[in-house]
Write a protein that holds these residues in place. Structure first.
Motif, short mmCIF file in Angstrom:
data_model
loop_
_atom_site.label_atom_id
_atom_site.label_comp_id
_atom_site.label_asym_id
_atom_site.label_seq_id
_atom_site.Cartn_x
_atom_site.Cartn_y
_atom_site.Cartn_z
N ALA A 145 -29.49 23.02 -31.56
CA ALA A 145 -30.19 23.60 -30.41
C ALA A 145 -31.34 24.51 -30.82
N ILE A 146 -31.14 25.33 -31.81
CA ILE A 146 -32.21 26.26 -32.23
C ILE A 146 -33.40 25.49 -32.79
N PHE A 147 -33.12 24.39 -33.50
CA PHE A 147 -34.21 23.59 -34.08
C PHE A 147 -34.97 22.85 -32.98
N GLU A 148 -34.24 22.34 -31.99
CA GLU A 148 -34.90 21.68 -30.86
C GLU A 148 -35.72 22.68 -30.05
N ALA A 149 -35.17 23.86 -29.82
CA ALA A 149 -35.91 24.89 -29.07
C ALA A 149 -37.16 25.31 -29.85
N ALA A 150 -37.03 25.48 -31.16
CA ALA A 150 -38.18 25.86 -31.98
C ALA A 150 -39.25 24.76 -31.97
N ARG A 151 -38.81 23.51 -32.03
CA ARG A 151 -39.76 22.39 -32.00
C ARG A 151 -40.51 22.37 -30.66
N GLU A 152 -39.77 22.52 -29.56
CA GLU A 152 -40.40 22.52 -28.24
C GLU A 152 -41.33 23.73 -28.08
N ALA A 153 -40.92 24.87 -28.62
CA ALA A 153 -41.77 26.07 -28.56
C ALA A 153 -43.04 25.86 -29.36
N GLN A 154 -42.92 25.24 -30.54
CA GLN A 154 -44.10 24.99 -31.36
C GLN A 154 -45.04 24.00 -30.67
N ASN A 155 -44.47 22.97 -30.04
CA ASN A 155 -45.30 22.01 -29.30
C ASN A 155 -46.09 22.71 -28.20
N ALA A 156 -45.42 23.60 -27.47
CA ALA A 156 -46.09 24.34 -26.40
C ALA A 156 -47.16 25.27 -26.96
N ALA A 157 -46.83 25.98 -28.03
CA ALA A 157 -47.81 26.88 -28.65
C ALA A 157 -49.03 26.09 -29.14
N ASP A 158 -48.79 24.96 -29.78
CA ASP A 158 -49.91 24.12 -30.26
C ASP A 158 -50.77 23.66 -29.09
N TYR A 159 -50.13 23.24 -28.01
CA TYR A 159 -50.85 22.79 -26.82
C TYR A 159 -51.74 23.91 -26.27
N LEU A 160 -51.17 25.09 -26.11
CA LEU A 160 -51.92 26.22 -25.55
C LEU A 160 -53.02 26.69 -26.49
N LEU A 161 -52.75 26.73 -27.78
CA LEU A 161 -53.77 27.14 -28.74
C LEU A 161 -54.92 26.14 -28.77
N ALA A 162 -54.61 24.86 -28.59
CA ALA A 162 -55.67 23.85 -28.53
C ALA A 162 -56.57 24.09 -27.32
N ILE A 163 -55.97 24.46 -26.19
CA ILE A 163 -56.77 24.77 -24.99
C ILE A 163 -57.68 25.95 -25.28
N MET A 164 -57.12 27.00 -25.89
CA MET A 164 -57.93 28.20 -26.18
C MET A 164 -59.04 27.87 -27.16
N THR A 165 -58.75 27.05 -28.14
CA THR A 165 -59.76 26.68 -29.13
C THR A 165 -60.87 25.88 -28.46
N ASP A 166 -60.51 24.94 -27.58
CA ASP A 166 -61.49 24.13 -26.86
C ASP A 166 -62.37 24.99 -25.97
N GLN A 167 -61.78 25.99 -25.31
CA GLN A 167 -62.56 26.87 -24.44
C GLN A 167 -63.51 27.75 -25.24
N GLY A 168 -63.17 27.99 -26.50
CA GLY A 168 -64.01 28.83 -27.33
C GLY A 168 -65.16 28.09 -27.96
N SER A 169 -65.17 26.75 -27.83
CA SER A 169 -66.23 25.95 -28.46
C SER A 169 -67.52 26.01 -27.71
#
Length: 159
Positions: free
Chosen positions: A135-159
């Motif tokens: 469970a902790i590994f699945e939660a961490a994977r899902e959290a990382q996916n969400a963080a990557d998604y959001l950081l990509a949005i922020m990076t795109d907005q900064g371009s």
């Protein structure tokens, strides 16, 4: 060692429009309500006024937590625990959101402090971890996916 992600600060890239009810969902709506939340049906983040928070870190950590919920929407990462009515799934999604906020904070540069509502979820988190050793590994994977998604949005907005 990899170089840090170049992105604009949360303040300018995610909180651009706090009052427009038709804003993009990752641009939180501001209200006098004291509780922050993400509404998955209406697909928006509701945030109390900035002044309600003890510090800027508290505000941005809370916003990141809610944004991780937002990333799980069916039109984005489609995280099933986000819309489940099962209490264990709800607690698991809270764990994902908190881990994701920590990941984002580590990159953006804000601290995620203990929150009073964590105590309410700890028992559910412990139960999930006892019942499923992955469970902790699945939660961490899902959290990382969400963080990557959001950081990509922020990076795109900064371009």
């Amino acid at each position: 060692m990899t170089s840090p992600v170049k992105c604009r600060p949360l303040k300018s890239s995610i909180t651009t429009d706090l009052t427009n009810p038709r804003a993009q969902p990752w641009q939180p709506h501001q209200s006098l309500q004291q509780s922050p939340y993400y509404d998955p049906r209406a697909d928006f983040i509701q945030m109390p006024p900035f002044e309600v928070f003890h510090s800027a870190d508290d505000y941005y950590a809370t916003l990141a937590h809610e944004a991780v919920h937002l990333a799980g929407h069916e039109s984005r990462l489609n995280r099933k625990t986000l819309i489940s009515t099962n209490r264990a799934d709800y607690a698991r999604d809270e764990l994902v959101a908190e881990l994701g906020a920590c990941f984002i904070g580590a990159i953006i540069g804000f601290k995620v402090e203990d929150r009073e509502d964590h105590a309410a979820y700890i028992e559910h988190w412990l139960t999930a971890l006892r019942n499923d050793k992955r469970a902790i590994f699945e939660a961490a994977r899902e959290a990382q996916n969400a963080a990557d998604y959001l950081l990509a949005i922020m990076t795109d907005q900064g371009s």
